[in-house]
Design an enzyme around this catalytic site. Structure first.
Site: not given
Ligand code: NAG
Ligand code: NAG
Ligand code: NAG
Ligand code: NAG
Ligand code: NAG
Length: 327
Positions: A117, A235, A290
């Site tokens: 991320s 996501d 995600h």
């Protein structure tokens, strides 16, 4: 975040891998197993079991891998806090010093890098600004290479996340937010590019979007042997998800402009075009929400990108462990 939930499953896999020692390598042992550096995401910290499991898994897939988990504080809680609050310019500078001062890393010919991320775009920042020790292969999962155009919603009772969120909504382009609230420093809404270019403390600079381009950034990034970007198909946490592949999204009509059609690529502000033409830039997708990583995907990725290095700089890793079961 979702990230934490998968670690239990991962732990089991990593442990079983650790119990069964890897088969001995063949006689061609003149290869170098590079160390691996990992930069975790928002709300995570270097002490989390999940991070340790990833490190174990990396070692089990490529025996001999030394893993360094990047930290911005000596305690887990301090490190987690630094994922929300701080000046990213200073954080990257700290990481540059941390990696250069670590003897195993600094004596290696290069290191591999794994970014989760926001840790992905921060690793890219490390490469562009310092790259000492140099990164050979960079893999990012669900990173916001082209920024976020919405802030995430925090879970109830997460005062750290809620605090950051409140600061963001009340003034993302203030000097205060840009110097202290981490996600504000990669906020990028295509409808307010002028403000972004003027105020962004991190992303506009690292993406070389301002008039004055930093040639060092380009030189460092195009020195990568491979750069793989993964987007999570479902996501909804990082908006827009296509930012993971450096694409731009028009929030009004949903049009996605892929990297190759963007000025940043066509004029090659960052060396991405050159990497792509050499087959070194990989656009990947992963199923799920995600950071819903599976052991299968991680093992496959570690094998593909973090395997031993040949003495001559080749762009493919050696499939030394093809016989290992599991994916
Ligand atoms: C492999 O490593 C061993 C021990 O370091 C060494 O004796 C041997 O010559 C090496 N073999 C090759 C092919 O490099
Ligand atoms: C391995 O390769 C390196 C780089 O080409 C070379 O310097 C070294 O002597 C080799 N080592 C062995 C044991 O063959
Ligand atoms: C470009 O980036 C390098 C590395 O961070 C830095 O040393 C240099 O001062 C920058 N150049 C410009 C023109 O900003
Ligand atoms: C972030 O830190 C750098 C280095 O100390 C400083 O030059 C910069 O002004 C800071 N950014 C903001 C927005 O305050
Ligand atoms: C987004 O799409 C709308 C509708 O097609 C268009 O009017 C607008 O100019 C686009 N915005 C940007 C930033 O390109």
């Amino acid at each position: 975040m979702q990230f934490i939930t998968i670690w239990a499953a991962l732990a089991a896999v990593a442990l079983s891998a650790a119990v069964n020692p890897p088969s001995t390598p063949d006689e061609d042992n003149n290869t170098t197993q590079l160390p691996l550096i990992i930069w975790h995401g928002l709300g995570d910290d270097f002490e989390r079991d999940g991070m340790k499991e990833v490190a174990l898994l990396a070692e089990s897939v490529n025996p001999g891998t030394y893993v360094h988990i990047i930290r911005l504080a000596d305690t887990g809680s301090g490190d987690r806090q630094a994922t929300f609050f701080g000046n990213v310019t200073e954080q990257i500078e700290t990481v540059c010093q941390q990696l250069a001062a670590e003897p195993i890393l600094s004596s290696a010919p290069a290191v591999n890098a794994l970014g989760f991320s926001q840790g992905g775009q921060f690793l890219r920042g490390y490469i562009e600004r310092c790259n000492n020790p140099p990164v050979r292969n960079l893999v990012t999962f669900g990173s916001q290479h082209n920024g976020i155009s919405e802030f995430q919603s925090c879970s109830l009772g997460d005062w750290l996340c809620n605090g950051a969120e409140t600061l963001l909504r009340s003034g993302r382009w203030t000097d205060f937010a840009q110097s202290r609230v981490v996600p504000a420093q990669y906020f990028r809404d295509p409808t307010e590019l002028d403000l972004y270019l003027e105020k962004s403390n991190f992303l506009a600079d690292i993406n070389n979007e301002r008039e004055l381009k930093n040639v060092t950034y380009k030189k460092h990034l195009q020195s990568l042997n491979m750069f793989a970007m993964f987007m999570f198909d479902e996501d909804t946490v990082a908006v827009p998800k296509e930012s993971a592949l450096f694409a731009e999204v028009n929030a009004t009509d949903g049009t996605v402009t892929p990297l190759q059609e963007r000025q940043i690529y066509k004029e090659d502000w960052l060396g991405l075009k050159k990497l792509d033409e050499q087959g070194k830039l990989h656009f990947k997708s992963a199923p799920g929400q995600h950071m819903q990583l599976t052991d299968v995907l991680l093992k496959k990725t570690f094998k593909e990108y973090f395997g031993p290095m040949l003495e001559e700089g080749e762009s493919t890793s050696i499939p030394r462990l093809v016989a290992q079961p599991g994916y």
